[in-house]
Scaffold this motif. Structure first.
Motif, short mmCIF file in Angstrom:
data_model
loop_
_atom_site.label_atom_id
_atom_site.label_comp_id
_atom_site.label_asym_id
_atom_site.label_seq_id
_atom_site.Cartn_x
_atom_site.Cartn_y
_atom_site.Cartn_z
N LEU A 189 0.82 -1.21 0.00
CA LEU A 189 0.00 0.00 0.00
C LEU A 189 0.85 1.26 0.00
CD1 LEU A 189 -2.66 -1.05 2.68
CD2 LEU A 189 -2.82 -1.28 0.20
N GLU A 190 0.44 2.22 -0.77
CA GLU A 190 1.07 3.53 -0.73
C GLU A 190 0.62 4.25 0.53
OE1 GLU A 190 3.25 4.28 -2.82
OE2 GLU A 190 2.89 2.91 -4.49
N ALA A 191 1.39 5.26 0.97
CA ALA A 191 1.07 5.99 2.19
C ALA A 191 -0.32 6.61 2.12
CB ALA A 191 2.13 7.06 2.45
N ALA A 192 -0.66 7.18 0.96
CA ALA A 192 -1.97 7.82 0.79
C ALA A 192 -3.09 6.80 0.90
CB ALA A 192 -2.04 8.54 -0.55
N GLU A 193 -2.85 5.60 0.38
CA GLU A 193 -3.87 4.54 0.45
C GLU A 193 -4.07 4.09 1.89
OE1 GLU A 193 -3.37 2.28 -3.85
OE2 GLU A 193 -1.95 1.82 -2.23
N ARG A 194 -3.00 3.95 2.62
CA ARG A 194 -3.11 3.55 4.03
C ARG A 194 -3.90 4.59 4.82
NH1 ARG A 194 0.35 -0.32 5.92
NH2 ARG A 194 0.32 0.63 7.99
N ALA A 195 -3.59 5.88 4.59
CA ALA A 195 -4.29 6.95 5.30
C ALA A 195 -5.78 6.95 4.96
CB ALA A 195 -3.66 8.30 4.95
N GLN A 196 -6.11 6.76 3.67
CA GLN A 196 -7.49 6.76 3.24
C GLN A 196 -8.27 5.61 3.88
OE1 GLN A 196 -9.06 9.05 1.48
NE2 GLN A 196 -10.99 7.93 1.69
N ASP A 221 -14.46 1.52 19.83
CA ASP A 221 -13.10 1.88 20.25
C ASP A 221 -12.35 2.49 19.07
OD1 ASP A 221 -10.60 2.10 21.33
OD2 ASP A 221 -10.43 0.00 21.92
N GLN A 222 -11.79 3.70 19.28
CA GLN A 222 -11.06 4.38 18.21
C GLN A 222 -9.54 4.37 18.46
OE1 GLN A 222 -12.22 5.36 15.47
NE2 GLN A 222 -14.40 5.79 15.70
N SER A 223 -9.09 3.60 19.45
CA SER A 223 -7.65 3.59 19.78
C SER A 223 -6.87 2.78 18.75
CB SER A 223 -7.44 3.00 21.17
OG SER A 223 -7.82 1.65 21.20
N ALA A 224 -5.54 2.90 18.84
CA ALA A 224 -4.66 2.26 17.85
C ALA A 224 -4.76 0.74 17.87
CB ALA A 224 -3.21 2.69 18.11
N ARG A 225 -5.11 0.17 19.03
CA ARG A 225 -5.15 -1.29 19.11
C ARG A 225 -6.29 -1.90 18.29
NH1 ARG A 225 -6.88 -0.31 24.67
NH2 ARG A 225 -9.12 -0.73 24.88
N THR A 226 -7.23 -1.04 17.88
CA THR A 226 -8.33 -1.54 17.04
C THR A 226 -8.22 -0.97 15.63
OG1 THR A 226 -9.80 0.26 17.71
CG2 THR A 226 -9.86 -1.77 19.03
N SER A 227 -7.00 -0.71 15.17
CA SER A 227 -6.82 -0.15 13.83
C SER A 227 -7.27 -1.15 12.77
CB SER A 227 -5.35 0.24 13.61
OG SER A 227 -4.55 -0.92 13.62
N TRP A 228 -7.42 -0.67 11.55
CA TRP A 228 -7.94 -1.50 10.46
C TRP A 228 -7.05 -2.70 10.13
CZ3 TRP A 228 -5.16 -2.31 6.01
CH2 TRP A 228 -4.07 -1.45 5.79
N GLU A 229 -5.73 -2.59 10.40
CA GLU A 229 -4.84 -3.70 10.07
C GLU A 229 -5.22 -4.99 10.80
OE1 GLU A 229 -3.69 -0.68 10.88
OE2 GLU A 229 -1.91 -0.12 9.71
N GLY A 230 -5.83 -4.82 11.99
CA GLY A 230 -6.18 -5.99 12.79
C GLY A 230 -7.46 -6.68 12.36
N VAL A 231 -8.26 -6.03 11.53
CA VAL A 231 -9.55 -6.62 11.15
C VAL A 231 -9.72 -6.82 9.66
CG1 VAL A 231 -10.74 -5.75 13.20
CG2 VAL A 231 -10.64 -4.33 11.16
N VAL A 232 -8.91 -6.13 8.84
CA VAL A 232 -8.97 -6.34 7.40
C VAL A 232 -8.09 -7.53 7.05
CG1 VAL A 232 -8.47 -5.36 5.14
CG2 VAL A 232 -9.43 -3.91 6.93
N THR A 233 -8.67 -8.58 6.51
CA THR A 233 -7.93 -9.81 6.23
C THR A 233 -7.97 -10.15 4.75
OG1 THR A 233 -9.83 -11.26 6.57
CG2 THR A 233 -8.51 -10.71 8.51
N PRO A 234 -6.92 -10.76 4.23
CA PRO A 234 -6.91 -11.17 2.81
C PRO A 234 -7.86 -12.34 2.58
CG PRO A 234 -4.94 -11.95 3.92
CD PRO A 234 -5.65 -11.08 4.91
N HIS A 235 -8.49 -12.36 1.41
CA HIS A 235 -9.39 -13.44 1.01
C HIS A 235 -8.91 -14.04 -0.30
CE1 HIS A 235 -11.91 -11.87 4.16
NE2 HIS A 235 -12.92 -12.69 3.87
#
Length: 533
Positions: A195-202, A243-257
């Motif tokens: 992912l590009e930085a802009a994509e991660r932020a979006q 929860d909006q804290s860092a421990r629940t960021s999108w990386e932890g719930v978005v999974t590859p299929h």
């Protein structure tokens, strides 16, 4: 790229130095030769993590080389004031512009040299010196790692808290493809590199917006009802929110299929292949070092062919691959040039051998090369008949087949015994070689391979010239014609030597399956006893 790896005191490696190939490194060795430990140590030095966790979380007494710990305890008990065992993992890189931030002379090189590199050192904490000395008064085989600290630094003597971006490393272990919440630590980093930085932020902003909207939708009715319940100290209503804290960021719930199924529910071979492809994708760019353990696991032959083709096509000039394997197919496909042979705290490259020997082994089937490397002890013989007879003599002498005693008997099928001995010497591997004298004095034959022999470890055995040029007359001389005719079922009028010479393998098979024992040629019996030890 990594130019040199030095490991001291880490698990199986007391003192190992490896100079890897610039691009491909196919790491082959017997069980317990330290292949996985080498990969683990390099990953530890490059990332500061192991199994996705920090050194502080994973450090345990079993990291320390057991023989060094035992030696330390023995000397301390006897009153010798030796220092506590330490672990040193040092990785030296090529002198490239992008690695200049890691460049310095704080390393173990001698003579002193300034170059880029990183060091991971695990040593006693000086602040715990009193506790350590108290422990050593009544020591156990397990070191008190609670009193140890780790120091991760560049050769410029700068402390490293996180992995430098230029040392991006992808780790794929097909034996233990782990999935926690559908995605493991290494895969999360590999995917993040796509992912590009802009994509991660979006993605992050959109995920926060979705979580915030839950308060106005699904949680709204619940919060309205709960607002009437006055259960807090100041009569302020309790509400639920995402929860909006860092421990629940999108990386932890978005999974590859894959095909609409979570990757964690795919086959292990599929998971491994996808991780390898993602790690080596040129778009990622930052996966400078790729560590792959046994890619052949969980894959059919066809899938393995596809995966190896993908590895070859994706391998970039700015990537260095380390691959452990027990597959001769992987070895042949990716090339003997890349072979790194592990054994007895030695890592030998074929390029360390004579150039003619390198060319020679490239022509050999990979399986034969692997057998020499993987055997605990090797017996090299000239042909199938020698192999069969040697095994029978060994069984008659010790009641077991050589393999049951850790001895692999390998027929070179007319290939050079000297090349095999040279390879054994490069690996510091014990073994023997047997050959016919061909009418040449055994002492003269020994001179040509003497540089690769070693007292009590590697020896050449040759039949006496007076008893015949090849195996067959040697057998006739020692056993006598009557016994051999009986064992082989050869009529009295037949020429025994002519038949045995013409039917070499058949004669050996009849000797092997006979209920009667032959009298072994002296040189073979000596070889059997030497090999057994």
């Amino acid at each position: 790229m990594i130019r040199k790896i030095k490991i001291k005191g880490y698990r199986t490696h007391k003192d190992l130095t490896v100079e890897p190939n610039r691009k491909f490194n196919l790491i082959v060795g017997a069980n317990e030769s330290g292949k996985s430990t080498l990969m683990e140590a390099v990953t530890l030095a490059l990332t500061g993590r192991i199994n996705g966790r920090s050194v502080a979380e994973e450090l345990n007494p079993h990291w320390f080389n057991t023989s060094l710990v035992e030696e330390f305890i023995r000397k301390r008990i006897s009153g010798v004031p030796v220092s506590f065992p330490e672990i040193l993992i040092e990785v030296t890189f090529e002198d490239l512009p992008e690695l200049q931030a890691l460049c310095g002379a704080v390393n173990s090189h001698f003579p002193t040299a300034a170059c880029p590199g990183v060091t991971m050192r695990i040593s006693p904490d000086p602040e715990c010196a009193t506790e350590l000395e108290e422990w050593v008064k009544s020591p156990t085989p397990l070191l008190p790692v609670e009193y140890y600290r780790y120091d991760w630094r560049s050769f410029a003597d700068r402390e490293l808290a996180t992995r430098p971006k230029v040392l991006a490393t992808a780790v794929i272990n097909s034996q233990t493809v782990r999935s926690s919440s559908g995605i493991d630590y290494h895969l999360r980093h590999i995917l993040g590199d796509q992912l590009e930085a802009a994509e991660r932020a979006q993605i992050s902003l959109e995920y926060r917006r979705v979580k915030a909207s839950m308060s106005q939708t699904a949680l709204n009715a619940v919060n309205t009802r709960m607002s009437s319940v006055h259960s807090t100290l100041h009569s302020r209503p309790i509400t639920l929110a995402m929860d909006q804290s860092a421990r629940t960021s999108w990386e932890g719930v978005v999974t590859p299929h894959v095909d609409d199924l979570p990757l964690s529910m795919s086959g292990l071979g599929q998971q491994s292949a996808i991780k390898i492809s993602l790690a080596m994708n040129r778009h990622a760019g930052s996966a400078r070092f790729v560590m792959i353990e046994e890619p052949e696991n969980h894959l059919t032959h066809t899938s393995l062919v596809t995966l190896l083709s993908r590895i070859e096509s994706l391998a970039g000039e700015q990537q260095q691959l380390f691959v452990t394997t027990h597959s001769s197919f992987v070895l042949n496909r990716l090339g003997l040039d890349a072979l790194l042979l592990m054994g007895n705290d030695v890592a030998a490259k074929l390029s360390m051998l004579d150039s003619e020997t390198v060319k020679y082994f490239k022509k050999l089937p990979g399986y034969d090369t692997l057998r020499i490397v993987l055997a605990n002890k090797i017996a090299l013989v000239e042909g199938p008949s020698d192999e069969i007879v040697f095994e029978r003599i060994f069984r008659d002498t010790y009641g077991k087949r050589p393999m049951e005693c850790g001895i692999d008997v390998l027929s070179m099928r007319g290939l050079s015994l000297a090349r095999g001995l040279e390879l054994c010497a490069a690996l510091n591997k014990p073994g023997i070689a047997l050959r016919d004298n061909d009418g040449i004095d055994p002492g003269e034959l020994r001179e040509s391979v003497d540089r690769w022999l070693k007292k009590d470890e590697r020896e050449l055995f040759v039949g006496e010239v007076a008893h015949g040029r090849t195996l067959e007359p040697q057998l006739i001389h020692h056993s006598g014609e009557p016994l051999l005719r009986d064992v082989l079922g050869i009529a009295a009028q037949a020429d025994l030597l002519k038949w045995m010479t013409r039917e070499k393998t058949e004669a050996a098979l009849r000797i092997s399956t006979s209920s009667k024992k032959i009298v072994p040629p002296a040189y073979m019996l000596e070889a059997v006893r030497f090999a057994h030890g």
